[in-house]
Design a protein around this motif. Structure first.
Motif, short mmCIF file in Angstrom:
data_model
loop_
_atom_site.label_atom_id
_atom_site.label_comp_id
_atom_site.label_asym_id
_atom_site.label_seq_id
_atom_site.Cartn_x
_atom_site.Cartn_y
_atom_site.Cartn_z
N GLU A 245 0.77 -1.15 -0.04
CA GLU A 245 -0.02 -0.01 -0.17
C GLU A 245 0.84 1.28 0.07
OE1 GLU A 245 -3.59 0.24 2.67
OE2 GLU A 245 -2.56 2.05 3.66
N GLU B 257 -7.93 2.95 -11.66
CA GLU B 257 -8.84 1.78 -11.24
C GLU B 257 -9.17 1.81 -9.77
OE1 GLU B 257 -5.98 -1.57 -11.66
OE2 GLU B 257 -5.03 -0.73 -13.39
N ARG C 44 -8.09 0.32 -7.28
CA ARG C 44 -7.02 0.61 -6.57
C ARG C 44 -6.50 1.83 -6.01
NH1 ARG C 44 -2.57 -0.69 -8.53
NH2 ARG C 44 -2.88 -0.43 -10.75
N ILE D 147 -3.00 4.10 -2.95
CA ILE D 147 -2.72 3.00 -4.09
C ILE D 147 -2.70 1.57 -3.26
CG2 ILE D 147 -1.74 2.07 -6.01
CD1 ILE D 147 -0.43 4.74 -6.65
N GLN D 148 -3.71 0.80 -3.44
CA GLN D 148 -3.46 -0.29 -2.82
C GLN D 148 -4.25 -1.48 -3.65
OE1 GLN D 148 -2.35 -1.92 -0.04
NE2 GLN D 148 -3.81 -3.69 0.07
N SER E 120 -0.39 -1.81 -4.86
CA SER E 120 0.56 -1.16 -5.88
C SER E 120 1.00 -2.02 -7.09
CB SER E 120 1.58 -0.27 -5.35
OG SER E 120 2.46 -0.84 -4.67
N GLU E 121 1.27 -1.61 -8.19
CA GLU E 121 1.83 -2.35 -9.17
C GLU E 121 2.83 -1.75 -9.81
OE1 GLU E 121 -1.35 -3.51 -11.72
OE2 GLU E 121 -2.54 -4.67 -10.21
N ASP F 52 2.18 1.60 -12.03
CA ASP F 52 1.82 2.91 -11.15
C ASP F 52 3.06 3.79 -11.15
OD1 ASP F 52 0.01 0.80 -8.84
OD2 ASP F 52 -0.70 1.49 -10.77
#
Lengths: 112, 116
Positions: free
Chosen positions: B18, B62, B64, B79-80, B82-83, B86
């Motif tokens: 996160e 998104e 997220r 952001i949760q 995260s990718e 991102d």
């Protein structure tokens, strides 16, 4: 969809030369703004144009808003290394209250 | 005036973690914007608040992503999970007036997020 297209994408010139960058759209904007962004920083507003045909000058920078309010240009006279940066145009959507769009920007590099 | 304050300035995290980005707008400004900037997509508006109320979040990519503004002096973008995609520079900006009225948006210095 209102899109702001900027050209050229990249411009490299020598100190003392003149340059012009463009911001175009097929849609009408109520106003357009020009920002300059330097590496590692956020964009900083240079000018806002609101009237079709309007010309504004900021020292060696001249900004013009097209008569139809669909395009704008930024002209720099006798460019200096301090003019180096990413120049962004931005405008509010008229069909979505509150939404603000930026063009992709023109990266200007002025070498001594 | 201190200008728009963002923290952290840099964040490196691993995929799945996160991430919370923070912003303090300029005192007296009623509008707050979160943007994301990448080489591929430029500067994109994610969400916009007016008087602490989210007005348009159609730019949030998104589920997220989420943003809050609990009071006039603080906002977060979370952001949760995260990718790697991102990874970007996230800017917060504030202004006195909401669009479409032309007004200066004052940008913070940005948070450079890297997701490994």
């Amino acid at each position: 969809t209102q899109l702001l297209e900027q050209s050229p994408q990249f411009l490299s010139i020598q100190e003392g030369e003149n340059l012009t960058v463009y911001c175009n759209s097929s849609s009408v904007f109520s106003s357009l703004q020009w920002y300059r962004q330097e590496p590692g920083e956020g964009p900083v507003l240079l000018v806002t144009v609101v009237t079709g045909g309007e010309v504004k000058k900021l020292k060696r920078l001249t900004f013009q808003f097209g008569d139809a309010r669909k395009d704008s240009s930024l002209h720099i006279t006798a460019a200096q290394p301090g003019d180096t940066g990413l120049y962004l145009c931005a405008g509010p959507f008229t069909d979505s209250w509150g939404k603000f769009q930026f063009g992709a920007g023109t990266q200007v590099v002025v070498t001594p | 005036d201190a200008g728009v304050i963002q923290s952290p300035r840099h964040e490196v995290t691993e995929m799945g973690q996160e991430v919370t980005l923070r912003c303090k707008p300029i005192s007296g400004h009623n509008s707050l914007f979160w943007y994301r900037q990448t080489m591929m997509r430029g500067l994109e508006l994610l969400i916009y608040f007016n008087n602490n109320v989210p007005i348009d979040d159609s730019g949030m990519p998104e589920d997220r992503f989420s943003a809050k503004m609990p009071n006039a002096s603080f906002s977060t973008l979370k952001i949760q999970p995260s990718e790697p995609r991102d990874s970007a520079v996230y800017f917060c900006a504030s202004s006195r007036l909401p669009p479409p009225r032309p007004d200066t948006q004052y940008f913070g210095p940005g948070t450079r997020l890297t997701v490994l």
